[in-house]
Scaffold this motif. Structure first.
Motif: not given
Length: 76
Positions: A5-7, A18-21, A60-63
């Motif tokens: 969630d990229g919080a 580590t997160t996926v935005d 829109i590719a996640p980061r």
């Protein structure tokens, strides 16, 4: 561990997860532009000839934001 969630809280000291935005703001912005373009055209199907001035719906590719939880251990 990894989050999705990229919080911002995931990057706080002591957490450093580590997160996926998923780039929700960009996805929402694109969706709004497409919806407004369709309203301006008067229908959701575009012009009679199939053309439309609406922005194209492109993925829109996640980061991936790599932090301490997946960065590996440092060797001395």
């Amino acid at each position: 561990m990894i989050g999705y969630d990229g919080a911002e809280a995931a990057g706080l000291p002591g957490i450093e997860l580590t997160t996926v935005d998923g780039r929700a703001h960009e996805v929402g912005r694109l969706a709004a532009r497409i919806a407004l373009a369709q309203v301006d055209e008067g229908d959701a199907g575009g012009e009679a000839d199939g053309r439309t001035d609406a922005p194209s719906a492109a993925p829109i590719a996640p980061r991936l934001i790599t932090r301490r939880t997946t960065a590996g251990q440092r060797r001395a």
